[in-house]
Scaffold this active site. Structure first.
Site, PDB file in Angstrom:
ATOM      1  N   ASP A 112      -6.968 -18.959  -1.982  1.00 53.84           N
ATOM      2  CA  ASP A 112      -6.478 -17.977  -1.013  1.00 53.84           C
ATOM      3  C   ASP A 112      -6.672 -18.584   0.387  1.00 53.84           C
ATOM      4  O   ASP A 112      -5.845 -19.371   0.840  1.00 53.84           O
ATOM      5  CB  ASP A 112      -7.262 -16.674  -1.233  1.00 53.84           C
ATOM      6  CG  ASP A 112      -6.839 -15.541  -0.331  1.00 53.84           C
ATOM      7  OD1 ASP A 112      -5.869 -15.699   0.425  1.00 53.84           O
ATOM      8  OD2 ASP A 112      -7.481 -14.477  -0.365  1.00 53.84           O
ATOM      9  N   VAL A 162      -3.351 -10.091  -6.188  1.00 53.92           N
ATOM     10  CA  VAL A 162      -2.882 -10.168  -7.582  1.00 53.92           C
ATOM     11  C   VAL A 162      -4.052  -9.948  -8.540  1.00 53.92           C
ATOM     12  O   VAL A 162      -5.210 -10.141  -8.162  1.00 53.92           O
ATOM     13  CB  VAL A 162      -2.227 -11.547  -7.886  1.00 53.92           C
ATOM     14  CG1 VAL A 162      -0.907 -11.690  -7.175  1.00 53.92           C
ATOM     15  CG2 VAL A 162      -3.156 -12.694  -7.533  1.00 53.92           C
TER      16      VAL A 162
HETATM   17  P1  IMP Z   1     -10.721 -18.203  -0.968  1.00 56.82           P
HETATM   18  O1  IMP Z   1     -12.116 -18.765  -0.773  1.00 56.82           O
HETATM   19  O2  IMP Z   1     -10.334 -17.277   0.150  1.00 56.82           O
HETATM   20  O3  IMP Z   1      -9.690 -19.267  -1.205  1.00 56.82           O
HETATM   21  O4  IMP Z   1     -10.788 -17.261  -2.221  1.00 56.82           O
HETATM   22  C1  IMP Z   1     -10.965 -17.749  -3.499  1.00 56.82           C
HETATM   23  C2  IMP Z   1     -11.485 -16.691  -4.444  1.00 56.82           C
HETATM   24  O5  IMP Z   1     -11.182 -15.360  -4.026  1.00 56.82           O
HETATM   25  C3  IMP Z   1     -10.816 -16.851  -5.775  1.00 56.82           C
HETATM   26  O6  IMP Z   1     -11.510 -17.732  -6.601  1.00 56.82           O
HETATM   27  C4  IMP Z   1     -10.801 -15.445  -6.326  1.00 56.82           C
HETATM   28  O7  IMP Z   1     -11.997 -15.183  -7.007  1.00 56.82           O
HETATM   29  C5  IMP Z   1     -10.735 -14.563  -5.106  1.00 56.82           C
HETATM   30  N1  IMP Z   1      -9.361 -14.108  -4.805  1.00 56.82           N
HETATM   31  C6  IMP Z   1      -8.556 -14.500  -3.793  1.00 56.82           C
HETATM   32  N2  IMP Z   1      -7.376 -13.866  -3.798  1.00 56.82           N
HETATM   33  C7  IMP Z   1      -7.417 -13.065  -4.878  1.00 56.82           C
HETATM   34  C8  IMP Z   1      -6.451 -12.151  -5.452  1.00 56.82           C
HETATM   35  O8  IMP Z   1      -5.316 -11.945  -4.984  1.00 56.82           O
HETATM   36  N3  IMP Z   1      -6.850 -11.501  -6.588  1.00 56.82           N
HETATM   37  C9  IMP Z   1      -8.085 -11.682  -7.163  1.00 56.82           C
HETATM   38  N4  IMP Z   1      -9.005 -12.517  -6.657  1.00 56.82           N
HETATM   39  C10 IMP Z   1      -8.669 -13.203  -5.522  1.00 56.82           C
END
Ligand code: IMP
Length: 188
Positions: A112, A162
């Site tokens: 994300d 999602v």
């Molecule tokens: P980041 O550190 O912002 O890239 O987020 C990564 C983590 O956030 C992922 O491994 C997921 O566990 C969670 N995450 C991010 N977006 C979503 C989503 O749309 N649905 C469910 N979990 C999400």
């Protein structure tokens, strides 16, 4: 197999609709599994699944990997039960394997903001693996703010929440057999 595949689902008061079907997901995973099998033939790679979200993706990916390999898991937390990142990453479980001089393949459910993956890649590189490859099922490219390594992304998706196929919302929805996306209020 009788998978849980409703057309729409309400979780914690939010509406979600099917976004990626089981067939679409399996097709991409098969392609990635075969590509990795060719690339890492005779290298005995170690796949590291990032818990909890990647457990179904990793399990399906392994069914298409046809070379000797190992599997381990680690767990990070950044979201808690919210839909937006807390901006901080914590280690909740470390890997057991020694990855020095090993070919490491990180398997993540979704990138994300990129914060978790950047943290993880930086951390694992300190253990001096022979190579580090990043595989993610989903990539919210528009939301990614951190400069992050992604070698294989099965699907690029819009910046919407999602769930399903291992991904949760407040711990619900992981058992859905495909990927669901949040319905924007003006879409109903
Ligand atoms: P980041 O550190 O912002 O890239 O987020 C990564 C983590 O956030 C992922 O491994 C997921 O566990 C969670 N995450 C991010 N977006 C979503 C989503 O749309 N649905 C469910 N979990 C999400």
């Amino acid at each position: 197999m009788n998978l849980y595949l409703p057309e729409k689902i309400n979780v914690q008061g939010e509406e979600f609709r099917v976004y990626l079907t089981q067939e679409e997901i399996q097709q991409k995973i098969q392609h990635i599994g075969q590509t990795l099998s060719r690339k890492f033939m005779d290298k005995r790679p170690i796949f590291i699944g990032v818990l909890n979200g990647s457990y179904i993706f990793l399990a399906d990916l392994m069914r298409f990997v046809s070379i000797p390999c190992e599997v381990d898991f680690l767990k990070l937390s950044s979201y808690g039960d919210e839909k937006v990142s807390s901006g901080q990453v914590h280690d909740l479980k470390q890997i057991d394997a020694d990855i020095k001089d090993r070919h490491v393949i990180i398997v993540e459910d979704i990138v994300d903001t990129g914060l978790s993956m950047k943290y993880l890649v930086d951390k694992l590189k300190q253990h001096e693996p022979a190579s580090l490859t990043v595989v993610t099922l989903l990539h919210k490219a528009e939301a990614t703010k951190h400069e992050v390594q992604i070698d294989y992304a099965a699907f690029k998706i819009p910046n919407l929440f999602v769930l399903g196929y291992g991904l949760d919302f407040a711990q619900e929805g992981r058992n859905l057999g495909q990927i669901y996306i949040q319905i924007k209020k003006d879409e109903d």
